[in-house]
Design a protein around this motif. Structure first.
Motif, PDB file in Angstrom:
ATOM      1  N   LEU A 231      21.884  -4.233 -25.626  1.00  0.00           N
ATOM      2  CA  LEU A 231      20.863  -5.246 -25.884  1.00  0.00           C
ATOM      3  C   LEU A 231      19.475  -4.736 -25.485  1.00  0.00           C
ATOM      4  CD1 LEU A 231      20.463  -8.185 -26.828  1.00  0.00           C
ATOM      5  CD2 LEU A 231      20.794  -8.895 -24.450  1.00  0.00           C
ATOM      6  N   GLY A 232      19.417  -4.034 -24.354  1.00  0.00           N
ATOM      7  CA  GLY A 232      18.140  -3.522 -23.874  1.00  0.00           C
ATOM      8  C   GLY A 232      17.525  -2.509 -24.820  1.00  0.00           C
ATOM      9  N   VAL A 233      18.342  -1.599 -25.348  1.00  0.00           N
ATOM     10  CA  VAL A 233      17.828  -0.583 -26.264  1.00  0.00           C
ATOM     11  C   VAL A 233      17.367  -1.223 -27.569  1.00  0.00           C
ATOM     12  CG1 VAL A 233      18.479   1.400 -27.684  1.00  0.00           C
ATOM     13  CG2 VAL A 233      19.136   1.330 -25.276  1.00  0.00           C
TER      14      VAL A 233
ATOM     15  N   TRP B 263      12.454  -2.438 -30.206  1.00  0.00           N
ATOM     16  CA  TRP B 263      11.708  -3.337 -31.085  1.00  0.00           C
ATOM     17  C   TRP B 263      10.383  -3.752 -30.440  1.00  0.00           C
ATOM     18  CZ3 TRP B 263      13.201  -9.102 -32.173  1.00  0.00           C
ATOM     19  CH2 TRP B 263      12.376  -9.600 -33.197  1.00  0.00           C
ATOM     20  N   MET B 264      10.428  -4.150 -29.178  1.00  0.00           N
ATOM     21  CA  MET B 264       9.204  -4.547 -28.483  1.00  0.00           C
ATOM     22  C   MET B 264       8.254  -3.362 -28.294  1.00  0.00           C
ATOM     23  SD  MET B 264      10.757  -7.076 -25.537  1.00  0.00           S
ATOM     24  CE  MET B 264       9.197  -7.115 -24.652  1.00  0.00           C
TER      25      MET B 264
ATOM     26  N   ALA C 139      16.036  -5.025 -17.931  1.00  0.00           N
ATOM     27  CA  ALA C 139      16.344  -3.798 -18.670  1.00  0.00           C
ATOM     28  C   ALA C 139      15.501  -3.707 -19.944  1.00  0.00           C
ATOM     29  CB  ALA C 139      17.840  -3.761 -19.018  1.00  0.00           C
ATOM     30  N   ILE C 140      15.362  -4.803 -20.650  1.00  0.00           N
ATOM     31  CA  ILE C 140      14.584  -4.797 -21.897  1.00  0.00           C
ATOM     32  C   ILE C 140      13.128  -4.439 -21.615  1.00  0.00           C
ATOM     33  CG2 ILE C 140      13.679  -6.276 -23.736  1.00  0.00           C
ATOM     34  CD1 ILE C 140      16.356  -7.823 -23.609  1.00  0.00           C
ATOM     35  N   LYS C 141      12.548  -5.031 -20.584  1.00  0.00           N
ATOM     36  CA  LYS C 141      11.136  -4.776 -20.275  1.00  0.00           C
ATOM     37  C   LYS C 141      10.909  -3.324 -19.851  1.00  0.00           C
ATOM     38  CE  LYS C 141       9.037  -8.092 -17.893  1.00  0.00           C
ATOM     39  NZ  LYS C 141       8.874  -9.184 -16.904  1.00  0.00           N
ATOM     40  N   ILE C 142      11.832  -2.770 -19.075  1.00  0.00           N
ATOM     41  CA  ILE C 142      11.691  -1.373 -18.648  1.00  0.00           C
ATOM     42  C   ILE C 142      11.758  -0.441 -19.859  1.00  0.00           C
ATOM     43  CG2 ILE C 142      12.823   0.488 -17.372  1.00  0.00           C
ATOM     44  CD1 ILE C 142      13.651  -1.622 -15.295  1.00  0.00           C
TER      45      ILE C 142
ATOM     46  N   ALA D  50      12.943   5.885 -18.420  1.00  0.00           N
ATOM     47  CA  ALA D  50      13.012   4.425 -18.489  1.00  0.00           C
ATOM     48  C   ALA D  50      14.441   3.956 -18.754  1.00  0.00           C
ATOM     49  CB  ALA D  50      12.078   3.913 -19.585  1.00  0.00           C
ATOM     50  N   LEU D  51      15.183   4.695 -19.571  1.00  0.00           N
ATOM     51  CA  LEU D  51      16.570   4.313 -19.864  1.00  0.00           C
ATOM     52  C   LEU D  51      17.436   4.362 -18.616  1.00  0.00           C
ATOM     53  CD1 LEU D  51      17.103   6.190 -23.262  1.00  0.00           C
ATOM     54  CD2 LEU D  51      16.904   3.723 -22.936  1.00  0.00           C
ATOM     55  N   THR D  52      17.287   5.425 -17.835  1.00  0.00           N
ATOM     56  CA  THR D  52      18.108   5.532 -16.618  1.00  0.00           C
ATOM     57  C   THR D  52      17.697   4.497 -15.586  1.00  0.00           C
ATOM     58  OG1 THR D  52      16.603   7.288 -15.878  1.00  0.00           O
ATOM     59  CG2 THR D  52      18.659   7.969 -16.906  1.00  0.00           C
TER      60      THR D  52
END
Length: 640
Positions: free
Chosen positions: A468-470, A475-476, A528-531, A569-571
């Motif tokens: 979901l975060g990726v 997208w954001m 997670a999404i914001k990071i 950012a992913l990690t």
């Protein structure tokens, strides 16, 4: 002559990890359900019984042991008196009165005036409307109890946290000492603070306040230290060159320059305190949390929704007021004195007249909210069963059951060997030693199988969070419009305490481990999404333009350029997602998640299982430390 690119070889380390996992699967087939260290729900190990005996001994010596008489009991007494005083002001009948000193009208007036002074008239209107809505829900006293405990914990947290933060900001040595302690405290799920504190301070408002201030103090310390260290060095040097002492530099330069960031720390402290106060209902903290806990235990979605909505409203008001306070505002003198006069009148009326002290019960919409929530729940369970049940069954069949079977039905020594080997490959010797120590502690708690079930749920939820975060984060990161629309929703989601997330999913999926997992996904997804979104946006636009100019499609640009360059950012998102998920999966013990969460809840509700509940709390901390160190090591190696 045409050059042909050689096929890309998989890294050697990835091949070794794949070989380890394959060997694990083969051995699992051969050794399934051997050496899994199971323990029945009512069974206890010698360690659990030993902890129970310590609990009994502490209870017997509470009024005779000098350590309790002159230290723990005194702390409990002082904090209890402070909490009782705050409750007497706004929440509970006191001083021989049948109502609090300041009734509902006075509280609304004070909230509006404070909001007007620090945040402006728009936020003041929001605060007034929010507090009136709490009364209309029929939850005024519960809301004021929650607010009282939150304010008491925040005041003490700031009295301790801001001086420690200033010290850490001024002293490198103090900062080095405090940082690992704060890291450890922020890694611990909220549940874990409760059990040991009840051993020393009993259950009740005092223990709840102490647990809350311990949980809420780290943001104040960390952000204050960061604010002091962020003041430009040349500004400090200019002050010192003009002959200012260290105290004058601190008071006249550092604190004013760091004001905005310190106020942000106050905001984070308030949000952490409100979240913890609601969970502290498990140790008899009064307020909205207790209403939610009772409703969840009886599967009364309507009541849980009404109380959860009140928590959200209170959180939004406190968040908006303290967030807006980071900006300097000058209120006209006439507005200041007019607001002060109106507030004084409302306080006088609320002290003098019963209609202004007790929120009128005949004006109430809480029952309608409860009935509406119950009706929607029944409709969802009747009409959406195929959709929700299908999704639940798919995730359970495809992810939860296989991973739980692999972890919980493998021999403990095999899982331990795999964890240590993977830790060595990912993070080196130090990471492997930490993982080995954590595995040993999990075995020692006597709750190995429950720990593996909790670990499986945590990993499944984290996988879903990262997917979901990726998707949403990319997208954001690529669309300013999407960011403007989605980010406020994520900000609002981070304001809500963990309890609130259980309510809608309890309505959709009933009480089950899947309910806890999906609630954990929604709870952890915003951070997670914001990071990830910020990481994608930080990729150099020139690099993205170069990729596009070479003919790459949007998909190729994302996969080949932006995601690889945002791996830091992913990690970080995976690390934070794991920690958030673990804390929420444990809270899910209230809605049928079982495993360690159930053990902790049972330890609070049944005195004979106190030792097992405390051991479960230790196991949760150990899991959190192991996962945190493993993801940090992976992040460090990958980004390098």
């Amino acid at each position: 002559m045409v050059a042909v690119a050689a096929p890309r070889q998989l890294p050697r380390k990835a091949l070794i990890i794949g070989a380890i996992v394959l060997a694990w699967l083969v051995l699992w087939l051969l050794l399934r359900n051997i050496g899994t260290l199971p323990l029945d729900a009512s069974a206890m190990t010698p360690l659990h019984r030993w902890i129970n005996s310590i609990n009994d001994a502490v209870g017997a010596s509470r009024n005779s042991n000098p350590l309790f008489l002159y230290f723990f009991n005194e702390i409990r007494l002082v904090i209890n008196e402070f909490v009782t005083f705050v409750q007497a002001l706004i929440a509970q009948p006191s001083f021989g009165r049948p109502v609090p000193v300041i009734g509902w009208l006075g509280v609304v007036g004070i909230a509006g005036f404070v909001s007007l002074v620090v945040a402006g008239w728009r936020v003041a209107l929001l605060a007034v409307a929010g507090f009136v809505f709490l009364g209309l829900q029929g939850l005024w006293q519960e809301s004021m109890d929650t607010l009282s405990l939150t304010l008491a914990a925040v005041v003490i947290s700031l009295l301790i946290g801001i001086p420690l933060g200033i010290w850490a900001g001024l002293s490198d040595r103090a900062n080095r000492v405090m940082t690992p302690v704060l890291d450890f405290m922020q890694t611990m799920p909220t549940f874990v603070y409760l059990a040991p504190l009840t051993l020393f301070f009993l259950i009740g408002p005092a223990s709840a306040t102490i647990a809350t201030l311990i949980y809420a103090a780290p943001p104040a310390i960390r952000i204050t230290a960061h604010a002091i260290r962020s003041v430009p060095r040349n500004t400090v040097e200019a002050s010192e060159s003009l002959g200012a002492t260290r105290k004058q530099t601190l008071v006249k330069v550092l604190l004013p320059s760091a004001r905005k960031t310190i106020v942000l720390g106050v905001n984070q402290t308030i949000m952490a305190a409100l979240s913890m106060v609601t969970i502290a209902a498990l140790i008899d903290a009064p307020g909205l949390g207790k209403t939610v806990v009772k409703a969840l235990q009886t599967l009364d979605v309507g009541t849980a929704f009404n109380a959860g909505l009140a928590i959200v409203v209170l959180a939004i008001v406190l968040d908006r007021v303290t967030t807006a306070a980071t900006e300097r505002r000058t209120l006209p003198r006439w507005a200041l004195f007019s607001g002060l006069g109106v507030t004084g009148v409302t306080v006088y009326f609320s002290y003098t007249y019963l209609w202004a002290a007790e929120f009128p019960s005949e004006v109430e919409i809480g029952s309608s909210i409860r009935k509406g929530a119950t009706a929607v729940t029944e409709w969802a369970q009747d009409s959406l069963t195929v959709l929700t049940g299908g999704f639940k069954d798919f995730v359970t069949w495809a992810l939860i059951n296989p991973l739980q079977a692999l972890l919980a039905e493998s021999p403990w020594f095999l899982v331990a060997l795999v964890i240590v080997a993977l830790s060595f490959l990912i993070g080196g010797v130090r990471c492997a030693v930490v993982s080995a120590a954590c595995v040993g502690l999990l075995v020692a708690t006597g709750l190995w199988q429950d720990s593996m079930i909790t670990l499986a749920s945590t990993l499944v939820a984290t996988i879903m969070v990262m997917i979901l975060g990726v998707v949403v984060g990319v997208w954001m990161g690529r669309s300013r419009r999407a960011d403007r629309v989605i980010r406020p929703i994520l900000d609002a989601g981070q304001v809500m305490p963990a309890f609130v997330y259980l309510v809608p999913f309890l309505a959709l999926f009933a009480a089950s481990r899947f309910t806890a997992i999906i609630a954990a996904v929604v709870f952890a997804a915003p951070v997670a999404i914001k990071i990830i979104a910020d990481g994608i946006r930080a990729v150099s636009p020139a690099t993205v333009e170069a990729s596009t100019a070479l003919g790459s499609s949007s998909w190729q640009t994302i996969v080949k350029v932006q995601l690889p360059m945002a791996r830091g950012a992913l990690t970080l998102a995976a690390n934070q997602g794991l920690i958030y998920v673990l804390s929420m999966v444990v809270v899910g013990g209230l809605v049928g998640a079982g495993a360690l969460g159930y053990d902790v809840v049972a330890g609070f509700s049944q005195s004979n299982l106190y030792g097992k509940g405390l051991a479960a709390g230790v196991a949760i901390v150990v899991l959190g430390v192991m996962l945190d160190r493993l993801t940090q090591a992976a992040a460090k190696r990958w980004t390098n």
